[in-house]
Design a protein around this motif. Structure first.
Motif, PDB file in Angstrom:
ATOM      1  N   LEU A  18       0.828  -1.241   0.172  1.00 24.24           N
ATOM      2  CA  LEU A  18      -0.085   0.051   0.060  1.00 24.24           C
ATOM      3  C   LEU A  18       0.945   1.256  -0.259  1.00 24.24           C
ATOM      4  O   LEU A  18       2.087   1.233   0.723  1.00 24.24           O
ATOM      5  N   VAL A  19       0.355   2.465  -0.713  1.00 22.81           N
ATOM      6  CA  VAL A  19       0.858   3.348  -0.541  1.00 22.81           C
ATOM      7  C   VAL A  19      -0.013   4.427   0.080  1.00 22.81           C
ATOM      8  O   VAL A  19      -1.113   4.608  -0.527  1.00 22.81           O
ATOM      9  N   LEU A  20       0.322   4.844   1.121  1.00 22.63           N
ATOM     10  CA  LEU A  20      -0.685   5.704   2.081  1.00 22.63           C
ATOM     11  C   LEU A  20       0.156   7.221   2.022  1.00 22.63           C
ATOM     12  O   LEU A  20       1.115   7.131   2.493  1.00 22.63           O
ATOM     13  N   VAL A  21      -0.692   8.153   1.663  1.00 21.26           N
ATOM     14  CA  VAL A  21      -0.504   9.556   1.904  1.00 21.26           C
ATOM     15  C   VAL A  21      -1.114  10.191   2.980  1.00 21.26           C
ATOM     16  O   VAL A  21      -2.371  10.126   2.834  1.00 21.26           O
ATOM     17  N   SER A  22      -0.373  10.517   3.974  1.00 20.21           N
ATOM     18  CA  SER A  22      -1.305  11.136   5.071  1.00 20.21           C
ATOM     19  C   SER A  22      -0.249  12.052   6.074  1.00 20.21           C
ATOM     20  O   SER A  22       0.839  11.747   6.068  1.00 20.21           O
ATOM     21  N   GLN A  23      -0.968  13.094   6.789  1.00 21.04           N
ATOM     22  CA  GLN A  23      -0.185  13.834   7.668  1.00 21.04           C
ATOM     23  C   GLN A  23      -0.491  13.103   8.978  1.00 21.04           C
ATOM     24  O   GLN A  23       0.193  13.585   9.990  1.00 21.04           O
ATOM     25  N   ASP A  24      -1.143  12.216   9.270  1.00 26.96           N
ATOM     26  CA  ASP A  24      -1.379  11.647  10.305  1.00 26.96           C
ATOM     27  C   ASP A  24      -0.538  10.565  10.598  1.00 26.96           C
ATOM     28  O   ASP A  24      -0.525   9.357  10.259  1.00 26.96           O
ATOM     29  N   ILE A  25       0.588  10.935  11.336  1.00 24.51           N
ATOM     30  CA  ILE A  25       1.694   9.948  11.675  1.00 24.51           C
ATOM     31  C   ILE A  25       1.247   8.709  12.262  1.00 24.51           C
ATOM     32  O   ILE A  25       2.046   7.525  12.347  1.00 24.51           O
ATOM     33  N   GLY A  26       0.276   9.161  13.206  1.00 26.25           N
ATOM     34  CA  GLY A  26      -0.165   8.090  14.180  1.00 26.25           C
ATOM     35  C   GLY A  26      -0.807   6.859  13.227  1.00 26.25           C
ATOM     36  O   GLY A  26      -0.487   5.669  13.408  1.00 26.25           O
ATOM     37  N   LEU A  27      -1.605   7.076  12.395  1.00 27.13           N
ATOM     38  CA  LEU A  27      -2.287   6.338  11.453  1.00 27.13           C
ATOM     39  C   LEU A  27      -1.383   5.589  10.536  1.00 27.13           C
ATOM     40  O   LEU A  27      -1.449   4.317  10.437  1.00 27.13           O
ATOM     41  N   VAL A  28      -0.422   6.202   9.928  1.00 29.01           N
ATOM     42  CA  VAL A  28       0.859   5.796   9.449  1.00 29.01           C
ATOM     43  C   VAL A  28       1.558   4.644  10.126  1.00 29.01           C
ATOM     44  O   VAL A  28       1.943   3.507   9.882  1.00 29.01           O
ATOM     45  N   ALA A  29       1.789   5.027  11.430  1.00 26.41           N
ATOM     46  CA  ALA A  29       2.541   4.044  12.177  1.00 26.41           C
ATOM     47  C   ALA A  29       1.844   2.755  12.610  1.00 26.41           C
ATOM     48  O   ALA A  29       2.326   1.758  12.683  1.00 26.41           O
ATOM     49  N   SER A  30       0.386   3.070  12.504  1.00 26.63           N
ATOM     50  CA  SER A  30      -0.482   1.653  12.568  1.00 26.63           C
ATOM     51  C   SER A  30      -0.842   0.783  11.407  1.00 26.63           C
ATOM     52  O   SER A  30      -0.957  -0.105  11.726  1.00 26.63           O
ATOM     53  N   LEU A  31      -0.373   1.361  10.432  1.00 29.03           N
ATOM     54  CA  LEU A  31      -0.615   0.486   9.182  1.00 29.03           C
ATOM     55  C   LEU A  31       0.985   0.118   8.428  1.00 29.03           C
ATOM     56  O   LEU A  31       0.790  -0.735   7.678  1.00 29.03           O
ATOM     57  N   CYS A  32       1.713   0.886   8.786  1.00 29.03           N
ATOM     58  CA  CYS A  32       3.041   0.799   7.711  1.00 29.03           C
ATOM     59  C   CYS A  32       4.281   0.531   8.677  1.00 29.03           C
ATOM     60  O   CYS A  32       4.255   0.672   9.810  1.00 29.03           O
ATOM     61  N   GLU A  33       5.185  -0.325   7.961  1.00 29.92           N
ATOM     62  CA  GLU A  33       6.454  -0.956   8.540  1.00 29.92           C
ATOM     63  C   GLU A  33       7.446  -0.027   8.244  1.00 29.92           C
ATOM     64  O   GLU A  33       8.383   0.484   8.963  1.00 29.92           O
ATOM     65  N   LYS A  34       7.541   0.762   6.914  1.00 29.15           N
ATOM     66  CA  LYS A  34       8.442   1.895   6.542  1.00 29.15           C
ATOM     67  C   LYS A  34       7.634   3.131   6.128  1.00 29.15           C
ATOM     68  O   LYS A  34       6.544   3.107   5.852  1.00 29.15           O
ATOM     69  N   THR A  35       8.438   4.235   6.249  1.00 27.60           N
ATOM     70  CA  THR A  35       7.595   5.393   5.788  1.00 27.60           C
ATOM     71  C   THR A  35       8.848   6.530   5.226  1.00 27.60           C
ATOM     72  O   THR A  35      10.035   6.335   5.475  1.00 27.60           O
ATOM     73  N   ILE A  36       8.294   7.381   4.678  1.00 31.13           N
ATOM     74  CA  ILE A  36       9.121   8.610   3.922  1.00 31.13           C
ATOM     75  C   ILE A  36       8.435  10.004   4.459  1.00 31.13           C
ATOM     76  O   ILE A  36       7.206   9.710   4.247  1.00 31.13           O
ATOM     77  N   ILE A  37       9.182  10.515   5.250  1.00 33.88           N
ATOM     78  CA  ILE A  37       8.546  11.958   5.588  1.00 33.88           C
ATOM     79  C   ILE A  37       8.969  12.950   4.657  1.00 33.88           C
ATOM     80  O   ILE A  37      10.170  13.189   4.144  1.00 33.88           O
ATOM     81  N   LEU A  38       8.093  13.689   4.066  1.00 31.66           N
ATOM     82  CA  LEU A  38       8.275  14.686   2.938  1.00 31.66           C
ATOM     83  C   LEU A  38       7.702  16.026   3.594  1.00 31.66           C
ATOM     84  O   LEU A  38       7.249  16.289   4.474  1.00 31.66           O
ATOM     85  N   GLU A  39       8.800  17.210   3.081  1.00 24.22           N
ATOM     86  CA  GLU A  39       8.593  18.251   3.502  1.00 24.22           C
ATOM     87  C   GLU A  39       8.640  19.446   2.264  1.00 24.22           C
ATOM     88  O   GLU A  39       9.700  19.178   1.694  1.00 24.22           O
ATOM     89  N   ARG A  40       7.611  19.824   2.011  1.00 30.75           N
ATOM     90  CA  ARG A  40       7.377  20.700   0.627  1.00 30.75           C
ATOM     91  C   ARG A  40       7.953  19.777  -0.663  1.00 30.75           C
ATOM     92  O   ARG A  40       8.812  20.245  -1.399  1.00 30.75           O
ATOM     93  N   GLY A  41       7.696  18.340  -0.651  1.00 29.60           N
ATOM     94  CA  GLY A  41       7.898  17.580  -1.685  1.00 29.60           C
ATOM     95  C   GLY A  41       8.943  17.160  -1.571  1.00 29.60           C
ATOM     96  O   GLY A  41       9.596  16.427  -2.511  1.00 29.60           O
ATOM     97  N   ARG A  42      10.148  17.261  -0.614  1.00 26.28           N
ATOM     98  CA  ARG A  42      11.337  16.667  -0.490  1.00 26.28           C
ATOM     99  C   ARG A  42      11.411  15.788   0.535  1.00 26.28           C
ATOM    100  O   ARG A  42      10.963  16.094   1.569  1.00 26.28           O
ATOM    101  N   ILE A  43      12.044  14.715   0.107  1.00 19.79           N
ATOM    102  CA  ILE A  43      12.413  13.611   1.204  1.00 19.79           C
ATOM    103  C   ILE A  43      13.189  14.016   2.282  1.00 19.79           C
ATOM    104  O   ILE A  43      14.606  14.629   2.218  1.00 19.79           O
TER     105      ILE A  43
END
Length: 73
Positions: A18-43
């Motif tokens: 799954l590719v999940l795009v969200s600002q809800d890091i709690g949701l991301v943490a509950s569904l994902c093993e790995k993540t990429i944090i973006l700020e203004r489109g940059r990793i």
């Protein structure tokens, strides 16, 4: 996001990527093993979500983590 949708995503993630795009890091943490944090489109940070939650290195990651509501004691 409703509980039913989150549960569906959780079930799908067992057999699909799954590719999940969200600002809800709690949701991301509950569904994902790995993540990429973006700020203004940059990793700005990437890796295992548990590592990022334990030691957030970038200011934007820290800001996202501070936005998680705390649970009453």
């Amino acid at each position: 996001m409703t509980i039913r949708v989150v549960e569906l995503l959780r079930q799908l993630s067992k057999t699909l990527t799954l590719v999940l795009v969200s600002q809800d890091i709690g949701l991301v943490a509950s569904l994902c093993e790995k993540t990429i944090i973006l700020e203004r489109g940059r990793i700005v940070e990437s890796g295992r979500i548990r590592d990022i939650l334990a030691i957030p290195r970038h200011a934007h990651t820290q800001k996202l983590l501070s936005s998680i509501p705390s649970m009453p004691a």
